[in-house]
Design a protein around this motif. Sequence first.
Motif, mmCIF file in Angstrom:
data_model
loop_
_atom_site.group_PDB
_atom_site.id
_atom_site.type_symbol
_atom_site.label_atom_id
_atom_site.label_comp_id
_atom_site.label_asym_id
_atom_site.label_seq_id
_atom_site.Cartn_x
_atom_site.Cartn_y
_atom_site.Cartn_z
ATOM 1 N N UNK A 43 -10.556 -13.218 12.626
ATOM 2 C CA UNK A 43 -9.583 -12.180 12.262
ATOM 3 C C UNK A 43 -8.160 -12.691 12.414
ATOM 4 N N UNK A 44 -7.264 -12.106 11.673
ATOM 5 C CA UNK A 44 -5.845 -12.413 11.797
ATOM 6 C C UNK A 44 -5.298 -11.518 12.902
ATOM 7 N N UNK A 45 -4.625 -12.114 13.870
ATOM 8 C CA UNK A 45 -4.117 -11.367 15.011
ATOM 9 C C UNK A 45 -2.594 -11.290 14.928
ATOM 10 N N UNK A 46 -2.073 -10.079 15.053
ATOM 11 C CA UNK A 46 -0.620 -9.881 15.036
ATOM 12 C C UNK A 46 -0.030 -10.287 16.384
ATOM 13 N N UNK A 47 1.213 -10.758 16.348
ATOM 14 C CA UNK A 47 1.910 -11.048 17.593
ATOM 15 C C UNK A 47 2.200 -9.727 18.286
ATOM 16 N N UNK A 48 1.912 -9.657 19.567
ATOM 17 C CA UNK A 48 2.140 -8.421 20.316
ATOM 18 C C UNK A 48 3.627 -8.105 20.393
ATOM 19 N N UNK A 93 -12.497 -10.370 5.856
ATOM 20 C CA UNK A 93 -13.774 -10.249 5.148
ATOM 21 C C UNK A 93 -14.185 -8.784 4.985
ATOM 22 N N UNK A 94 -14.064 -8.028 6.049
ATOM 23 C CA UNK A 94 -14.476 -6.621 6.031
ATOM 24 C C UNK A 94 -13.338 -5.662 5.687
ATOM 25 N N UNK A 95 -12.095 -6.189 5.665
ATOM 26 C CA UNK A 95 -10.894 -5.391 5.414
ATOM 27 C C UNK A 95 -10.723 -4.290 6.462
ATOM 28 N N UNK A 96 -11.104 -4.616 7.714
ATOM 29 C CA UNK A 96 -10.963 -3.696 8.844
ATOM 30 C C UNK A 96 -9.714 -4.033 9.625
ATOM 31 N N UNK A 137 -6.569 2.756 17.358
ATOM 32 C CA UNK A 137 -6.770 3.113 15.945
ATOM 33 C C UNK A 137 -7.583 2.029 15.244
ATOM 34 N N UNK A 138 -8.491 2.462 14.379
ATOM 35 C CA UNK A 138 -9.275 1.550 13.552
ATOM 36 C C UNK A 138 -9.417 2.163 12.169
ATOM 37 N N UNK A 139 -9.500 1.287 11.169
ATOM 38 C CA UNK A 139 -9.691 1.776 9.818
ATOM 39 C C UNK A 139 -10.059 0.651 8.872
ATOM 40 N N UNK A 140 -10.482 1.034 7.678
ATOM 41 C CA UNK A 140 -10.854 0.090 6.630
ATOM 42 C C UNK A 140 -10.050 0.406 5.382
ATOM 43 N N UNK A 141 -9.555 -0.641 4.722
ATOM 44 C CA UNK A 141 -8.824 -0.446 3.478
ATOM 45 C C UNK A 141 -9.813 -0.150 2.357
ATOM 46 N N UNK A 142 -9.649 0.979 1.656
ATOM 47 C CA UNK A 142 -10.507 1.268 0.505
ATOM 48 C C UNK A 142 -10.227 0.258 -0.619
ATOM 49 N N UNK A 143 -11.161 0.099 -1.561
ATOM 50 C CA UNK A 143 -10.928 -0.834 -2.668
ATOM 51 C C UNK A 143 -9.635 -0.509 -3.422
#
Length: 133
Positions: free
Chosen positions: A24-29, A48-51, A62-68
């Motif tokens: 996964x790509x991790x953002x800088x805190x 890969x999962x767009x999560x 918070x968690x979510x998935x980008x719709x197509x």
Amino acid sequence: MRKITLLSLAVGICLLTACSATPPIVAQEKTVEIDGINLVFGGSYDTKRKNISLSVNGDSVMKGTFPPYTPTQNLSGKYKGYTISSQCYFGSVLSSQGGAFGAIAGVIQATKSSSGDKCDMLVNGKIVESLYF
């Protein structure tokens, strides 16, 4: 306590990285002080999962998935009495579609200067910081 949380987060990220083919790509805190309390925002994005998963002080809020074909995702949650929300725009979601759609999306994003992946973090409805992925 904070060291244990950070260590647990680091171990969790290492396990996720080891188990998946694409890490996964991790953002800088980013740290923000609200009412005398430090809030450390962090996040990760599974391409890969767009999560997307966003955290405050190491706790997943918070968690979510980008719709197509949708580069935006607005999430919200609660953390110790604060309403935490995010307004995310991920240009890579569209550009990864490939084909003619991906090419057109790339051109549109370039003209708008909005091809990056970022989440604006809000506390009680006010933008306090931005996470970049």
